[in-house]
Design an enzyme around this catalytic site. Structure first.
Site: not given
Ligand SMILES: Cc1ncc(C[n+]2csc(CCOP(=O)(O)OP(=O)(O)O)c2C)c(N)n1
Ligand SMILES: [Mg+2]
Length: 801
Positions: A502, A533, A555, A558, A600
């Site tokens: 991504e 994902e 990305q 998490d 994050h």
């Protein structure tokens, strides 16, 4: 539609039929009867296989009965170089290709570690695989073989891998340097055949793969075997409108759109199956438009598996319908109705087919059981040698059961013989008996454990260490710029490397590691993907299985959870479950540990080290270390996860001059600061907190030794950490996972496995994040993650104890 009722396109039939023969009716009839014979053989395999389980010769069985004719038809269009990503119903398909024979099939059913060619006794029956790599880990000439990627049991998992196997054909078709890939692909003409049950299309995996295939336009042929049930749950509870082809209609490719092409065909209609598959497979091979075949009206004559009986949940009318519409029965009637064979001829064919299966089944059983019986004889002789008269009765009563057992297991030998030694502790032959058991264990145990990782020349652990070199005028630049220079050079030098994820293509990833590189190296090699994902993992997996070296992005760490099923069940187990004949050297690149807020800043490293045995897990503290690990990984064949530190991209680092050559060895910790008083073990971004604490502790007169483990899998192969503990006698493990997460893993490795408990003056400690996820903002971070003050306090406490 062809007007000739006997027409069946046979261009790519697996039987070598010459062009002239093709024209002859006789040859056509013979090949159709041969197909029928195969259907009968496969059915007999299912019937006998179930019986083997029910009589105790095998533990579980799942079979392909009711799907024979469709598989014979689809196998006709499977060419050398093509790939299959399927599931446990595909035995007829595998027999038709010659990837499996009846003996192999039963060897796997008996979990025969020495003779199961697909998994070495590791995978359940009907989980197939063909060799992609040789013993040294080099890729075979995959253009010359029928390629079957190793099956997994989790339903719909094969969709992810199938997408990737098909996508690799796009990579090969678009590759500039086709010469480099000659043994792997014939200009990307390879189709991936992906089989799936009707109920399994309820999984998100199915929809994610279909959508991605429609966007990417890959040569993926999906066959949905619709038998109306997923074990006991009917299709009405599985699929909207009760029909996968109906509900997929929005994906249908139209003029000037992308999308997929959808076919429906009855699973008992031999002629229609041949025609439909021929057209669809040719179309996807040429155009790379994905196709879905909804194969309807299939049956399960014996129910789902040996675990139950379908009479419990199928209505009587359904059972009656299944008997009438059984594909083999329908094919037989079709042969007679079209005067291709008489009842007598077919009876003869049926008898012969059944006899062949019986003989092969017996051969597999003999191969499996003879060596075990041999060992029983050896054990009996050893036990009886020198046996005191008063003990004969005890020994014989235990041996009798073992000797008389029709299906003895190896474990029965260990148990019986050990029981005898326990009951007769004065046995004069004890030493010889124990040696026998030890040797037998030593000979057999490795078959159950080997191939978790590559062991030969393609093991990343055997990569020689090349130190990073620095020119006198070496620049000091941002961490992300180190990566950017590295990827630029890597993509120039290695045509097999691809990168995607991504926001990775256009903008060069969220931290600019790939900034500007798509323009330079092409949109075919560095590209964006949708937010998906799981299928990014699958895409990478399929590419890697076909000999490419994908670097696929998650990305943020998490979001690894979205891809975890494919990583854990499929990628991490492929080398093990294929008994070493397949490897998937994917590199999953991500960034994590410290950014902002609950979603994050995660560092679920305990989840990861537990879920990904079979992969390497690299946790570099900075980007130069990361590059060295990438270089090491690219030389091996094992899959890996590499987590870059989110707080490291803007830290200044010196740029090595041998950027694509230097290597960082896996499983070798580095001492970042020598010290005498306490060993602090950590990794990744937390090291910066540890270093801060150590500097302040030094001013208080406490000298910490800081160790960066560098990789969690493998972990400190040479036991360097216990060597440090011997000196300091105090140890603290620090990370950002939950309490009892990866800090507990490190603790177990050092204190138990390395025997660290012997060197402790005070209790060993772990310091992790709080159990909750990190709260937002810098104070959220401070109060959620381990902070400098906490480290100082713990170390002071340890010094005072
Ligand atoms: C993820 C997952 N959930 C559940 C199971 C247990 N399970 C095995 S097969 C099956 C039914 C599958 O039905 P379908 O896809 O229609 O295939 P069929 O067996 O009918 O050919 C289930 C629920 C599994 N293997 N994997
Ligand atoms: Mg089903």
């Amino acid at each position: 539609m062809h007007s000739d009722p006997y027409f069946c396109p046979m261009e790519s039939t697996l039987e070598a039929v010459s062009a002239q023969d093709m024209l002859s009716f006789e040859a056509f009839r013979n090949s159709v009867i041969a197909d029928y014979k195969l259907a009968i053989m496969s059915r007999e395999v299912s019937l006998l296989g179930r019986r083997e389980v029910l009589t105790g010769k095998a533990k579980f069985g799942i079979f392909g009965d009711g799907k024979e004719v469709a598989q014979i038809a689809l196998s006709k269009f499977f060419q050398k170089g093509d790939f299959r990503s399927g599931y446990y119903r595909d035995q007829t398909f595998m027999f038709a290709l010659g990837v499996a024979n009846v003996e192999d099939y039963f060897s796997q059913l008996y979990s025969d570690v020495h003779n199961d060619p697909f998994s070495g006794g590791k995978n359940m029956n009907a989980h197939f695989a063909s060799a992609f790599v040789d013993e040294k880990g080099n890729w075979n000439e995959l253009t010359q073989s029928y390629n079957v990627s190793a099956d997994i049991a989790p339903t719909a998992g094969q969709m992810m891998r199938g997408l990737g196997l098909a996508f690799a054909s796009n990579c090969f078709r678009n590759a500039k340097n086709k010469e480099a890939f000659k043994h792997l692909s014939n200009n990307g003409n390879e189709v991936c055949f992906c089989t799936i049950g009707d109920a399994s299309t309820s999984e998100g995996h199915f929809w994610e793969a279909i959508n991605a295939a429609g966007v990417l336009q890959v040569p993926l042929a999906v066959f949905v075997y619709d038998d109306g049930y997923g074990i006991s749950v009917p299709i009405s509870l599985q699929t909207t409108k009760g029909s996968i082809s109906e509900v997929l209609k929005g994906f249908q490719k139209e003029q000037n759109t992308n999308g997929i092409k959808i076919y429906t065909v009855k699973g008992w209609d031999y002629a229609a199956l041949c025609e439909t598959f021929e057209e669809g497979i040719r179309y996807t091979r040429e155009t790379h438009t994905p196709v879905v075949f909804h194969v309807q009206e299939l049956t399960q004559p014996q129910g789902h598996s040996t675990s139950g009986s379908h009479e419990r949940y199928k209505p009587l009318e359904r059972l009656e319908w299944e008997r009438n519409w059984d594909c083999n029965k329908q094919m037989r009637e079709w042969l007679i109705a079209n005067e291709l064979a008489t009842d007598e001829v077919l009876q003869e064919v049926e008898n012969e087919a059944k006899q062949l299966v019986r003989a092969d089944k017996l051969a597999a059983w003999e191969k499996y059981i003879a060596p075990i019986k041999e060992k029983i004889k050896e054990a009996v002789a050893l036990v009886q040698e020198g046996l005191h008269e008063t003990d004969v009765h005890i020994a014989n009563s235990l041996l009798q059961e073992l000797v008389q057992s029709k299906e003895p297991l190896k474990r029965d030998i260990f148990r019986t013989v050990n029981l005898i030694l326990e009951k007769i502790p004065t046995h004069s032959n004890t030493a010889a008996i124990q040696t026998f058991l030890a040797k037998y264990n030593e000979a057999e145990a490795p078959f159950y454990s080997k191939h978790l990782y590559n062991e030969g020349p393609k093991s990343a652990l055997n990569v020689s260490v090349v130190e990073a070199e620095y020119a006198n005028e070496a620049q000091t630049i941002n961490g992300y710029e180190v990566l950017n220079h590295y990827f630029d050079k890597l993509f120039q030098e290695n045509p097999k490397v691809y990168a995607f994820g991504e926001d990775l293509g256009g903008i060069g990833d969220v931290n600019q590691g790939f900034a500007g590189l798509q323009n330079k190296h092409g949109i075919d090699r560095i590209f964006d993907t949708g937010i998906r994902e799981q299928s990014i993992m699958g895409q990478a997996h399929g590419m890697a299985l076909r000999g490419l070296r994908p670097i696929a992005e998650i990305q943020y760490l998490d979001y690894l959870l979205y891809g975890l099923q494919t990583l854990s069940d499929d990628i991490a187990t492929i080398h093990y479950r294929s008994n070493g004949i397949q490897s998937s050297p994917v590199i999953i690149r991500t960034r994590g540990h410290r950014l902002e807020g609950i979603f994050h800043s995660g560092s679920p490293m305990g989840v990861i080290v537990n879920a990904l045995r079979g992969m390497f897990v690299c946790v570099p503290r900075n980007m130069v270390q990361a590059v060295g690990m990438y270089n090491t990984l690219l030389k091996g064949n094992d899959p890996a996860l590499l987590i870059e530190c989110l707080n490291g991209y803007r830290l200044k680092e010196k740029m090595p001059s041998n950027i694509t050559e230097f290597t960082v060895p896996l499983g070798k910790p580095e001492i970042l600061k020598a010290g005498e008083d306490v060993t602090i073990v950590s990794y990744g971004s937390t090291l910066r907190i540890v270093e801060d604490a150590a500097a302040r502790l030094l001013t208080m007169g406490i000298d910490c030794e800081i160790i960066d483990v560098q990789t969690l899998l493998p972990f400190d192969i040479n036991h360097q950490i216990v060597a440090s503990l011997k000196k300091t006698n105090r140890i603290l493990f620090v990370d950002e996972d939950v309490p009892g997460g990866a800090s507990a893993y490190m603790y177990q490795q050092v204190i138990e496995l390395q025997g660290g408990y012997r060197w402790l003056d005070v209790a060993a400690r772990t310091l992790s994040s709080k159990a909750h996820r990190p709260a937002f903002g810098s104070d959220g971070d401070y109060f959620s993650k381990p902070n400098t003050e906490e480290i100082i306090n713990i170390v002071n406490e340890m010094m005072a104890e």
